[in-house]
Scaffold this motif. Structure first.
Motif, PDB file in Angstrom:
ATOM      1  N   SER A   1      55.449  81.216  25.082  1.00  0.00           N
ATOM      2  CA  SER A   1      55.766  81.928  26.333  1.00  0.00           C
ATOM      3  C   SER A   1      54.950  81.381  27.502  1.00  0.00           C
ATOM      4  CB  SER A   1      55.507  83.424  26.160  1.00  0.00           C
ATOM      5  OG  SER A   1      54.125  83.653  25.952  1.00  0.00           O
ATOM      6  N   HIS A   2      55.493  81.577  28.693  1.00  0.00           N
ATOM      7  CA  HIS A   2      54.788  81.192  29.918  1.00  0.00           C
ATOM      8  C   HIS A   2      54.427  82.476  30.643  1.00  0.00           C
ATOM      9  CE1 HIS A   2      56.349  76.947  29.941  1.00  0.00           C
ATOM     10  NE2 HIS A   2      57.141  77.524  29.061  1.00  0.00           N
ATOM     11  N   SER A   3      53.378  83.094  30.219  1.00  0.00           N
ATOM     12  CA  SER A   3      53.074  84.398  30.805  1.00  0.00           C
ATOM     13  C   SER A   3      52.453  84.256  32.191  1.00  0.00           C
ATOM     14  CB  SER A   3      52.119  85.159  29.901  1.00  0.00           C
ATOM     15  OG  SER A   3      51.682  86.320  30.547  1.00  0.00           O
ATOM     16  N   ALA A   4      52.793  85.206  33.048  1.00  0.00           N
ATOM     17  CA  ALA A   4      52.181  85.241  34.378  1.00  0.00           C
ATOM     18  C   ALA A   4      50.852  85.978  34.329  1.00  0.00           C
ATOM     19  CB  ALA A   4      53.123  85.925  35.356  1.00  0.00           C
ATOM     20  N   HIS A   5      50.463  86.409  33.136  1.00  0.00           N
ATOM     21  CA  HIS A   5      49.262  87.237  33.028  1.00  0.00           C
ATOM     22  C   HIS A   5      48.238  86.669  32.073  1.00  0.00           C
ATOM     23  CE1 HIS A   5      52.473  90.262  34.128  1.00  0.00           C
ATOM     24  NE2 HIS A   5      51.653  90.267  35.153  1.00  0.00           N
ATOM     25  N   LEU A   6      47.026  87.137  32.246  1.00  0.00           N
ATOM     26  CA  LEU A   6      46.048  86.992  31.188  1.00  0.00           C
ATOM     27  C   LEU A   6      45.387  88.339  30.993  1.00  0.00           C
ATOM     28  CD1 LEU A   6      43.018  84.805  32.306  1.00  0.00           C
ATOM     29  CD2 LEU A   6      44.888  85.336  33.812  1.00  0.00           C
ATOM     30  N   TYR A   7      44.680  88.491  29.881  1.00  0.00           N
ATOM     31  CA  TYR A   7      44.256  89.816  29.481  1.00  0.00           C
ATOM     32  C   TYR A   7      42.825  89.834  28.982  1.00  0.00           C
ATOM     33  CZ  TYR A   7      49.348  90.025  29.026  1.00  0.00           C
ATOM     34  OH  TYR A   7      50.693  89.933  29.254  1.00  0.00           O
ATOM     35  N   THR A   8      42.206  91.000  29.138  1.00  0.00           N
ATOM     36  CA  THR A   8      40.974  91.264  28.418  1.00  0.00           C
ATOM     37  C   THR A   8      41.216  92.483  27.553  1.00  0.00           C
ATOM     38  OG1 THR A   8      39.464  90.327  30.050  1.00  0.00           O
ATOM     39  CG2 THR A   8      38.587  92.044  28.653  1.00  0.00           C
ATOM     40  N   LEU A   9      40.819  92.383  26.315  1.00  0.00           N
ATOM     41  CA  LEU A   9      41.005  93.535  25.433  1.00  0.00           C
ATOM     42  C   LEU A   9      39.988  94.605  25.803  1.00  0.00           C
ATOM     43  CD1 LEU A   9      42.586  94.685  23.041  1.00  0.00           C
ATOM     44  CD2 LEU A   9      40.852  93.728  21.539  1.00  0.00           C
ATOM     45  N   LEU A  10      40.506  95.797  26.059  1.00  0.00           N
ATOM     46  CA  LEU A  10      39.636  96.898  26.480  1.00  0.00           C
ATOM     47  C   LEU A  10      39.303  97.786  25.295  1.00  0.00           C
ATOM     48  CD1 LEU A  10      38.340  98.251  28.952  1.00  0.00           C
ATOM     49  CD2 LEU A  10      40.478  99.495  29.301  1.00  0.00           C
TER      50      LEU A  10
END
Lengths: 251, 251
Positions: free
Chosen positions: B57-66
């Motif tokens: 996938s080409h996600s527009a997001h990145l994440y931090t696990l909370l």
DNA sequence: CGGACGGTTGATCTCATTCAACCTACGTGG
DNA sequence: CCACGTAGGTTGAATGAGATCAACCGTCCG
């Protein structure tokens, strides 16, 4: 082992860096080029087989490989060795030691190598004043990560034959992109011991597996190294494809 | 699979971020905190077992696990799966997709999870204006790399028993540092299938290996998970030690 | 109530390790 | 110049770690 070093003052100026010319690397801005040429403090030359970085050390430097082949590895107390990844021109080593406390792996030269030496202390200047280069550093780290992911998949889940095919296709691809291999020079400078320690196999079984690949006409084994005859054939065996070769950063 | 998402607007403000309070994470400057609170665009909630990020996938997001546990993995065409690493609160996922073209691995939730969602587009602002955070990003990438190195050593060169001991000691350590485990809650939420796919072993052999560790009193296996009884014992079996728990950055 | 999931166990088989030779090329010192 | 040691590669046979096959059990859930 770690004896044959010649640490010389800057010999190849960054302005005439032979790597920069190659189309595989992204060009610097004048500003960046200027910074990097000051960031570079010297060059390190090492013979084949010498240990460039030792696990556990707190080096004041980080490096970019300018010429030759090298590899990163770890060893268990009883001597079992695992090769983690290979280093080709343009790759950075020692970043771990620079951002964290100490090196968690060693680096050894496969061929005579030249490394650009950078001072760890100046790294924060790079982050402060050259966000483009900082981004590149992160890019390089993310790429190393995705290579390690693939290796892990390989060692964990591929059969011996698939693993060997993957590794040789991978090395060929990396060598080619870095300008170490072409139609004439197709020689990947590893021993079967290196292959074994990369794939997590014994040397005997590695030998027999490589032999099968030879018999299928995919590779040819020579003195201290391997010639890749059919890169795509190897990729098919391994069920792996390298993706489009992208322009990559260089520091 | 990837169905049970509730993407909500920011609920937990970064100013009251529960992770920041913990002493394991380095404190933000007021300026950084302010930036990050704008960088964060929302939260993503997902059930256990749901796929948060899909390979390719080409996600527009990145994440931090909370909150919660997750893992990264890759699969071969015929279904063979390799778990690459586990994700605990404070870990970032999706950086690969952000700096390179597309994701090379998938991410799945082990427990119900909450992730902070960041916009990929704004990443360059982070590099430009907050070199401290840019450095942290690199720090996180270098750390992930050193974890993968150790996993590779494990899968490539340790025996089944050593591998299992290493993995459980590792998961316990990570969980403890992230505040997911303590004297009361010692439950690591993995199935034997997860262990098998992490170690590169079959599920049957994993079962037999874990049984041996149980019999030695090092762990206790429960419903969908494992209780680590003797972390140091496991470390000894694996010949691995986690090193001093260092203060780590958080974004 | 049936089925899916997670875990368990024994039997069998096979892939890979280990052991043990042996061979060639190369370098070094007597 | 030969003798010897070492590094890299090769091969067959014995052994073993781990995979595969095939049951079977309990629990949860629709």
């Amino acid at each position: 082992m770690a004896s044959d070093f010649r640490k010389t003052p800057v010999r190849v100026s960054c302005f005439e860096c032979p790597l920069r010319q190659k189309k595989h690397f992204r060009p610097f801005s004048a500003d960046e080029l200027n910074f990097v040429s000051h960031f570079k403090r010297g060059e390190l030359n090492a013979d084949a087989g010498s240990t460039v970085i030792v696990e556990g050390s707190h080096s004041a430097h980080l490096y970019t490989l300018l010429e030759g082949w090298a590899f990163r590895y770890k060893i268990l107390e009883d001597g079992r060795r695992q090769i983690l990844n290979y280093v080709v021109p343009g790759d950075m080593v020692g970043l771990q030691g620079a951002v964290m406390a100490e090196m968690q792996h060693s680096v050894e030269a496969l061929t005579p190598v030249t490394l650009c030496v950078f001072e760890r202390k100046r790294l924060f200047q790079l982050f402060e004043k050259h966000s483009g280069l900082a981004f590149d550093l992160t890019w390089l780290a993310a790429r190393e990560e995705s290579i390690l992911d693939e290796h892990l998949l390989s060692v964990g889940r591929r059969t011996a034959t698939e693993r060997a095919a993957y590794l040789l296709a991978f090395l060929f691809e990396r060598g080619r992109n870095a300008g170490l291999l072409d139609e004439e020079r197709r020689h990947v400078p590893v021993t079967q011991m290196h292959v074994a320690d990369t794939l997590g196999l014994s040397i005997v079984h590695t030998n027999k597996t490589l032999r099968k690949l030879s018999e299928r006409g995919l590779i040819q084994w020579l003195d201290r190294g391997c010639e890749v005859l059919d890169p795509e054939g190897l990729q098919n065996v391994a069920n792996w494809n390298p993706g489009e070769p992208k322009v990559r950063p260089l520091i």
